[in-house]
Design a protein around this motif. Sequence first.
Motif, PDB file in Angstrom:
ATOM      1  N   ASP A  61       0.824  -1.211   0.000  1.00 30.47           N
ATOM      2  CA  ASP A  61       0.000   0.000   0.000  1.00 30.47           C
ATOM      3  C   ASP A  61       0.856   1.257   0.000  1.00 30.47           C
ATOM      4  OD1 ASP A  61      -2.220  -1.674   0.068  1.00 30.47           O
ATOM      5  OD2 ASP A  61      -2.648  -1.305   2.202  1.00 30.47           O
ATOM      6  N   LEU A  62       1.887   1.273   0.838  1.00 32.75           N
ATOM      7  CA  LEU A  62       2.775   2.437   0.905  1.00 32.75           C
ATOM      8  C   LEU A  62       3.503   2.648  -0.418  1.00 32.75           C
ATOM      9  CD1 LEU A  62       4.249   1.958   4.494  1.00 32.75           C
ATOM     10  CD2 LEU A  62       2.766   3.835   3.737  1.00 32.75           C
ATOM     11  N   ALA A  63       3.982   1.565  -1.015  1.00 25.73           N
ATOM     12  CA  ALA A  63       4.694   1.673  -2.293  1.00 25.73           C
ATOM     13  C   ALA A  63       3.786   2.231  -3.381  1.00 25.73           C
ATOM     14  CB  ALA A  63       5.240   0.309  -2.714  1.00 25.73           C
ATOM     15  N   ARG A  64       2.515   1.913  -3.287  1.00 27.25           N
ATOM     16  CA  ARG A  64       1.561   2.349  -4.297  1.00 27.25           C
ATOM     17  C   ARG A  64       1.078   3.787  -4.063  1.00 27.25           C
ATOM     18  NH1 ARG A  64      -1.463  -1.519  -3.486  1.00 27.25           N
ATOM     19  NH2 ARG A  64      -3.002  -0.535  -2.173  1.00 27.25           N
ATOM     20  N   THR A  65       1.011   4.226  -2.809  1.00 24.74           N
ATOM     21  CA  THR A  65       0.358   5.506  -2.514  1.00 24.74           C
ATOM     22  C   THR A  65       1.285   6.622  -2.028  1.00 24.74           C
ATOM     23  OG1 THR A  65      -0.136   4.853  -0.229  1.00 24.74           O
ATOM     24  CG2 THR A  65      -1.799   4.328  -1.913  1.00 24.74           C
ATOM     25  N   GLU A  66       2.496   6.288  -1.634  1.00 29.27           N
ATOM     26  CA  GLU A  66       3.398   7.301  -1.069  1.00 29.27           C
ATOM     27  C   GLU A  66       4.632   7.476  -1.949  1.00 29.27           C
ATOM     28  OE1 GLU A  66       2.827   9.043   1.792  1.00 29.27           O
ATOM     29  OE2 GLU A  66       0.930   7.997   2.102  1.00 29.27           O
ATOM     30  N   PRO A 126       8.955   8.740   2.180  1.00 28.41           N
ATOM     31  CA  PRO A 126       7.940   8.521   3.218  1.00 28.41           C
ATOM     32  C   PRO A 126       7.469   7.071   3.306  1.00 28.41           C
ATOM     33  CG  PRO A 126       7.470  10.535   2.015  1.00 28.41           C
ATOM     34  CD  PRO A 126       8.614   9.857   1.302  1.00 28.41           C
ATOM     35  N   ALA A 127       7.411   6.374   2.176  1.00 25.56           N
ATOM     36  CA  ALA A 127       6.995   4.971   2.197  1.00 25.56           C
ATOM     37  C   ALA A 127       7.988   4.141   3.004  1.00 25.56           C
ATOM     38  CB  ALA A 127       6.874   4.424   0.773  1.00 25.56           C
ATOM     39  N   PHE A 128       9.285   4.321   2.745  1.00 23.91           N
ATOM     40  CA  PHE A 128      10.297   3.568   3.487  1.00 23.91           C
ATOM     41  C   PHE A 128      10.247   3.886   4.976  1.00 23.91           C
ATOM     42  CE2 PHE A 128      14.434   3.601   5.566  1.00 23.91           C
ATOM     43  CZ  PHE A 128      14.724   2.240   5.540  1.00 23.91           C
ATOM     44  N   PHE A 129      10.233   5.169   5.317  1.00 31.02           N
ATOM     45  CA  PHE A 129      10.265   5.543   6.736  1.00 31.02           C
ATOM     46  C   PHE A 129       8.997   5.106   7.473  1.00 31.02           C
ATOM     47  CE2 PHE A 129      13.417   8.644   5.027  1.00 31.02           C
ATOM     48  CZ  PHE A 129      14.508   8.143   5.724  1.00 31.02           C
ATOM     49  N   SER A 130       7.870   5.171   6.817  1.00 33.51           N
ATOM     50  CA  SER A 130       6.622   4.696   7.441  1.00 33.51           C
ATOM     51  C   SER A 130       6.682   3.193   7.685  1.00 33.51           C
ATOM     52  CB  SER A 130       5.410   5.019   6.562  1.00 33.51           C
ATOM     53  OG  SER A 130       5.211   6.408   6.511  1.00 33.51           O
ATOM     54  N   TYR A 131       7.214   2.472   6.718  1.00 37.24           N
ATOM     55  CA  TYR A 131       7.310   1.017   6.856  1.00 37.24           C
ATOM     56  C   TYR A 131       8.300   0.641   7.954  1.00 37.24           C
ATOM     57  CZ  TYR A 131       7.127  -3.863   5.395  1.00 37.24           C
ATOM     58  OH  TYR A 131       6.936  -5.223   5.362  1.00 37.24           O
ATOM     59  N   PHE A 132       9.439   1.314   7.977  1.00 39.51           N
ATOM     60  CA  PHE A 132      10.433   1.070   9.028  1.00 39.51           C
ATOM     61  C   PHE A 132       9.780   1.252  10.397  1.00 39.51           C
ATOM     62  CE2 PHE A 132      13.673   2.320  12.034  1.00 39.51           C
ATOM     63  CZ  PHE A 132      14.728   1.456  11.776  1.00 39.51           C
ATOM     64  N   PRO A 142      11.177  -9.192   4.175  1.00 34.68           N
ATOM     65  CA  PRO A 142      12.514  -8.710   3.803  1.00 34.68           C
ATOM     66  C   PRO A 142      12.566  -8.181   2.369  1.00 34.68           C
ATOM     67  CG  PRO A 142      12.678 -10.789   4.965  1.00 34.68           C
ATOM     68  CD  PRO A 142      11.220 -10.568   4.696  1.00 34.68           C
ATOM     69  N   GLY A 143      11.888  -8.856   1.458  1.00 34.20           N
ATOM     70  CA  GLY A 143      11.862  -8.392   0.072  1.00 34.20           C
ATOM     71  C   GLY A 143      11.195  -7.041  -0.052  1.00 34.20           C
ATOM     72  N   ARG A 144      10.101  -6.853   0.672  1.00 30.95           N
ATOM     73  CA  ARG A 144       9.401  -5.559   0.624  1.00 30.95           C
ATOM     74  C   ARG A 144      10.275  -4.461   1.214  1.00 30.95           C
ATOM     75  NH1 ARG A 144       6.222  -9.230  -0.854  1.00 30.95           N
ATOM     76  NH2 ARG A 144       4.108  -8.792  -1.561  1.00 30.95           N
ATOM     77  N   LEU A 145      10.949  -4.759   2.319  1.00 31.20           N
ATOM     78  CA  LEU A 145      11.822  -3.768   2.946  1.00 31.20           C
ATOM     79  C   LEU A 145      12.976  -3.410   2.007  1.00 31.20           C
ATOM     80  CD1 LEU A 145      12.528  -2.054   5.419  1.00 31.20           C
ATOM     81  CD2 LEU A 145      13.769  -4.037   6.330  1.00 31.20           C
ATOM     82  N   ARG A 146      13.570  -4.425   1.377  1.00 28.73           N
ATOM     83  CA  ARG A 146      14.660  -4.165   0.418  1.00 28.73           C
ATOM     84  C   ARG A 146      14.171  -3.265  -0.723  1.00 28.73           C
ATOM     85  NH1 ARG A 146      15.982  -9.730   1.382  1.00 28.73           N
ATOM     86  NH2 ARG A 146      18.082  -9.895   2.228  1.00 28.73           N
ATOM     87  N   ASP A 147      12.998  -3.583  -1.260  1.00 26.59           N
ATOM     88  CA  ASP A 147      12.458  -2.789  -2.367  1.00 26.59           C
ATOM     89  C   ASP A 147      12.200  -1.347  -1.944  1.00 26.59           C
ATOM     90  OD1 ASP A 147      12.529  -5.028  -3.988  1.00 26.59           O
ATOM     91  OD2 ASP A 147      10.362  -5.404  -3.869  1.00 26.59           O
TER      92      ASP A 147
END
Length: 185
Positions: free
Chosen positions: A80-85, A89-95, A131-136
């Motif tokens: 969702d973050l990758a698609r909308t942010e 911000p997507a990386f930091f929100s996910y972290f 892990p794959g999502r975080l790497r991406d």
Amino acid sequence: MENPRNDRPLRADAQRNRDTVLRVAAEVFAAEGLSVPVHEIARRAGVGTGTVSRHFPTKEELFAAILIDRMAALVQLADDLARTEEPGPAFFSYFAAIVREGATHRGLAQALAGSGFDVESAGQRAGHDMPGRLRDLLDHAQRAGAVRADVGYDEVKALLAGTMSCDITVVEPIVSVICDGLRAR
């Protein structure tokens, strides 16, 4: 969802019971610790102990199911973050979300780790490649110039592991400091 005991999908009522048990168990373990007996979880979920045991024959399997369920939610969040942010911000929100989740369910992860359960591999086998999502997300954020180029996945993973051992009450300031340190200048 398929029935883990055979190839047939669960009946709708059985799926609702399973989902309720997972939700209640996650809440109870997070609030009261891992020593809460299964019969108490069953009582709070409004089902019999046999219902819990049919879905989760051991407490470890219940722990694992909760964590895998949470991993599925985190994978969905990454998508969702990758698609909308924007990438940064997507990386930091996910972290931050991973750290919060880890701090909230630390006991489950520790219990499974102590029993030799590999949470990351189990999640990947279930199709939840965190892990794959975080790497991406990291790669996209670095290419966008939002995250320092000299930080790799292994460093980010180490930072996550270190912060997940923190008490939930101090997670937000720690995440803020780490994210500030990861930002490209």
